[in-house]
Design a protein around this motif. Sequence first.
Motif, PDB file in Angstrom:
ATOM      1  N   CYS A   1       0.836  -1.193   0.000  1.00  0.00           N
ATOM      2  CA  CYS A   1       0.000   0.000   0.000  1.00  0.00           C
ATOM      3  C   CYS A   1       0.878   1.254   0.000  1.00  0.00           C
TER       4      CYS A   1
ATOM      5  N   CYS B   1       0.044   3.266   3.636  1.00  0.00           N
ATOM      6  CA  CYS B   1       0.422   2.753   4.953  1.00  0.00           C
ATOM      7  C   CYS B   1       1.502   1.671   4.873  1.00  0.00           C
TER       8      CYS B   1
ATOM      9  N   CYS C   1      -4.246  -0.365  -0.027  1.00  0.00           N
ATOM     10  CA  CYS C   1      -4.977  -1.466   0.580  1.00  0.00           C
ATOM     11  C   CYS C   1      -6.440  -1.050   0.736  1.00  0.00           C
TER      12      CYS C   1
ATOM     13  N   CYS D   1      -7.179   1.820   3.322  1.00  0.00           N
ATOM     14  CA  CYS D   1      -6.797   3.156   2.871  1.00  0.00           C
ATOM     15  C   CYS D   1      -7.689   3.623   1.731  1.00  0.00           C
TER      16      CYS D   1
HETATM   17 ZN    ZN Z   1      -2.991   1.105   3.361  1.00  0.00          ZN
END
Ligand code: ZN
Length: 120
Positions: free
Chosen positions: A82, A85, A103, A106
Motif C-alpha cells: 500500500c 500505509c 490497501c 486506505c
Molecule cells: Zn494502506
Amino acid sequence: MPFSYERARQELTQEQSKLRQQLARLEAAEYESIGYGNHIADDGTEAFEQAVGVALQRKIETTLEQVERALNKLGDGTYGLCEACGARIDRARLEALPHARHCLACQSRTERKGARVVSH
Ligand SMILES: [Zn+2]
C-alpha cells in the motif's frame, strides 16, 4: 498457490498496450475531426463529443499511469504494498485490480473523505 507476480506483470503489460491503443485511436479521431467535421456536425453536438472524448482520454491516461506505476513497482520490488500505509495489499484485491495502489482500508478511507491519500 502463491500470488503470481509473473501473472500480474503479464496482465499489466496487456492492459498497458490496450490502453495505449485506445489512446492512439482517440488521438487519431481527434486529428481527423480537425477541419473535416465542422460543416457536417452542428457546433453543439461536436462540442459535446469533444468533451466526452477528452473525459475518456483523461480516464485512460490516468489508468495507464497507474498501470505503468505498478509495472515500475514490480521492477523495484515494492509491488503489492500500500502506498499510504505500507501494508501488503490483499491478494484477491490485486488479482481483481492489478494496478491497485492502496490497501482496502486506505482506499475506503480515501473514498469516504473524497480526497487523495497522500503517500509518503
Ligand atoms: Zn494502506
